[in-house]
Write an enzyme that holds these catalytic residues in place. Structure first.
Site, mmCIF file in Angstrom:
data_model
loop_
_atom_site.group_PDB
_atom_site.id
_atom_site.type_symbol
_atom_site.label_atom_id
_atom_site.label_comp_id
_atom_site.label_asym_id
_atom_site.label_seq_id
_atom_site.Cartn_x
_atom_site.Cartn_y
_atom_site.Cartn_z
ATOM 1 N N LYS A 1 0.820 -1.214 0.000
ATOM 2 C CA LYS A 1 0.000 0.000 0.000
ATOM 3 C C LYS A 1 0.857 1.270 0.000
ATOM 4 C CE LYS A 1 -4.254 -2.043 1.717
ATOM 5 N NZ LYS A 1 -3.912 -3.462 1.861
HETATM 6 C C1 LIG Z 1 -4.581 -4.534 1.244
HETATM 7 C C2 LIG Z 1 -3.817 -5.812 1.162
HETATM 8 C C3 LIG Z 1 -4.164 -6.825 0.241
HETATM 9 C C4 LIG Z 1 -5.379 -6.739 -0.659
HETATM 10 O O1 LIG Z 1 -5.269 -5.744 -1.637
HETATM 11 P P1 LIG Z 1 -6.539 -5.304 -2.486
HETATM 12 O O2 LIG Z 1 -6.095 -4.186 -3.343
HETATM 13 O O3 LIG Z 1 -7.584 -4.899 -1.495
HETATM 14 O O4 LIG Z 1 -6.966 -6.494 -3.275
HETATM 15 C C5 LIG Z 1 -3.357 -7.953 0.182
HETATM 16 N N1 LIG Z 1 -2.281 -8.092 0.991
HETATM 17 C C6 LIG Z 1 -1.926 -7.150 1.888
HETATM 18 C C7 LIG Z 1 -0.744 -7.385 2.752
HETATM 19 C C8 LIG Z 1 -2.674 -5.970 1.997
HETATM 20 O O5 LIG Z 1 -2.316 -5.033 2.886
#
Ligand SMILES: *Cc1c(COP(=O)(O)O)cnc(C)c1O
Length: 465
Positions: free
Chosen positions: A112
């Site tokens: 993220k």
């Molecule tokens: C947010 C997250 C996901 C999922 O991502 P999306 O874009 O919601 O599909 C997967 N793994 C981790 C570690 C995350 O923080």
């Protein structure tokens, strides 16, 4: 570049407005009116670019006239200089044609950061120019909150309020939020659960008049278009490193809200030769059920070892549906209205289109642990539980033997020590250097009752002048 709503009734926006707007006024999500495309020759010429140079190439057409070229370049350079690895998104090899793209070298150890480090800087840039200030409000059960706080900590024009359920997030995740210092950063520990926090955010966005008139309320969850945009870049980065455009590549993506994998879909629409996109879910498998039989339905939330994928409805799936239904906003508005009443089914044409590019797999906790243990045994490589779900789906996927499969490693294993323990690796993950003293840093957060008016009163009192 114009952005339009998936439900067809909201005004079209330019990039700057899309950045500052979360959900469209008709309840839809913003998507580009048309996508830029890159020829094979142009993709070939990306081979020598470093990460921020490549990001500039991919992102420029989406930003359009909104940010001058040199400023955008500087923003991207700064954004990806925050990452601890020179390659920003390095790849390692786990098997003959199996690769892992490490997306956890940012400040908060999850993918993220790729989007939120950029989003904070873009927001601050446009706000400075407009002489405006905004309030960011979000709820988190883990990774989003810390990434948003890290992304906004230096932003002069943003007050950020992140709600988390008191005593219900992991120690690492809470510390990553509450040890960040800044007068514009506000951690609210709500005496309720995650759904209570999210409901308060939703209500506040629907009725924003608790804030001073000159403060917009901005969303940083993955309905914000800029987050998706930032994530397109690493699909190009990995594929080009493995031989695109001469060779096509498959990706396995641990998926919750469908934001990350939707960026992969956009990369393929922009000309990147992607053989297959594998949707890897935990047992909260709404997307696997859709891909299996075309029916979209809610099931109760189950807590898994991969908490960042514990969701019951994938909000960004609507962006794909919009394309699957020939970009007919009225159809999407109708489908979503029906979904408010109960389970829905998608048309055969729509599902046939989806199946041409996507496949899916659901991986339970036992299989997740087994994959973490197998990868540790075979390669002495430690996967976090989310990435392990992706790797398991990558190994099981039926793609031609000549096609490399890249799993997106979405988090560092040190964020999830409990899962590493459950997988019995006989070793413990250690935090990277910059976080070694995390547990010694002072924390700052406000415990508030599970009460909307108390939360809003706190926010009003703490918005910086
Ligand atoms: C947010 C997250 C996901 C999922 O991502 P999306 O874009 O919601 O599909 C997967 N793994 C981790 C570690 C995350 O923080």
């Amino acid at each position: 570049m114009k952005y339009i709503s998936t439900r067809g009734q909201a005004p079209a926006l330019n990039f700057e407005e899309a950045l500052l707007t979360g959900l469209a006024s008709d309840g839809g999500l913003y998507v580009p009116e048309s996508l830029p495309t890159f020829s094979a020759e142009e993709i070939g010429s990306m081979a020598g670019l470093n990460y921020s140079q490549l990001a500039h190439k991919i992102i420029t057409p989406f930003v359009g006239e909104c940010i001058p070229e040199d400023d955008l370049k500087a923003i991207l350079r700064e954004t990806y200089a925050e990452f601890r690895h020179d390659a920003v998104a390095p790849m390692i090899q786990l098997g003959h044609n199996q690769w892992v793209l490490e997306l956890f070298h940012g400040p908060t150890l999850a993918f993220k950061d790729f989007a939120l480090q950029l989003l904070g800087r873009l927001l601050d840039y446009v706000l400075e120019r407009k002489h405006q200030k905004v309030v960011i409000m979000g709820a988190t059960s883990g990774d989003t909150g810390s990434a948003a706080i890290e992304g906004c900590k230096r932003c002069k024009n943003i007050d950020i309020f992140i709600l988390h359920p008191h005593d219900r997030v992991s120690d690492v995740q809470r510390k990553q939020m509450t040890t960040v210092v800044g007068s514009n950063i506000h951690n609210l520990a709500v005496q309720g659960n995650f759904d209570d926090c999210q409901a308060m955010v939703k209500t506040s966005f629907n009725k924003r008049d608790f804030l001073p008139k000159d403060r917009r309320l901005v969303a940083v969850n993955s309905i914000n278009w800029a987050r998706i945009m930032a994530q397109i870049v690493y699909y190009f980065y990995a594929a080009v490193a493995l031989g695109a455009p001469g060779r096509s590549v498959a990706f396995s993506v641990p998926t919750g809200n469908f934001g990350d994998i939707f960026a992969g879909y956009l990369a393929s629409q922009m000309g990147l030769p992607i053989e297959r996109l594998i949707i890897a879910t935990n047992r909260n498998d709404v997307l696997h059920r859709v891909m299996s039989n075309g029916s979209y339905g809610r099931q109760p939330l189950e807590h898994s070892l991969s908490p960042s994928m514990d969701i019951t409805v994938s909000s960004n799936f609507e962006r794909l549906l919009f394309d699957l239904y020939e970009r007919d906003g009225a159809s999407i508005a109708q489908l979503m209205a029906d979904f408010d009443q109960g389970d829905i089914s998608f048309s055969q044409q729509a599902m046939a289109k989806a199946s041409a590019l996507f496949s899916s797999q659901c991986v339970n906790d036992a299989e997740t642990c087994a994959q973490m243990a197998a990868t540790w045994k075979d390669c002495e490589y430690m996967l976090d539980p989310h990435s392990a779900i992706g790797v398991k789906a990558a190994f099981d996927a039926k793609v031609p033997a000549s096609v490399p499969v890249v799993t997106l490693a979405t988090a560092h294993p040190a964020k999830f020590p409990g899962a590493v323990k459950a997988a019995k690796l006989d070793t413990e993950p250690s935090l990277p250097h910059h976080l070694r003293d995390l547990f010694d840093r002072p924390e700052r957060f406000e415990v508030l009752p599970n009460d909307l008016s108390a939360v809003q009163a706190f926010m009003l009192k703490n918005v910086n002048a």
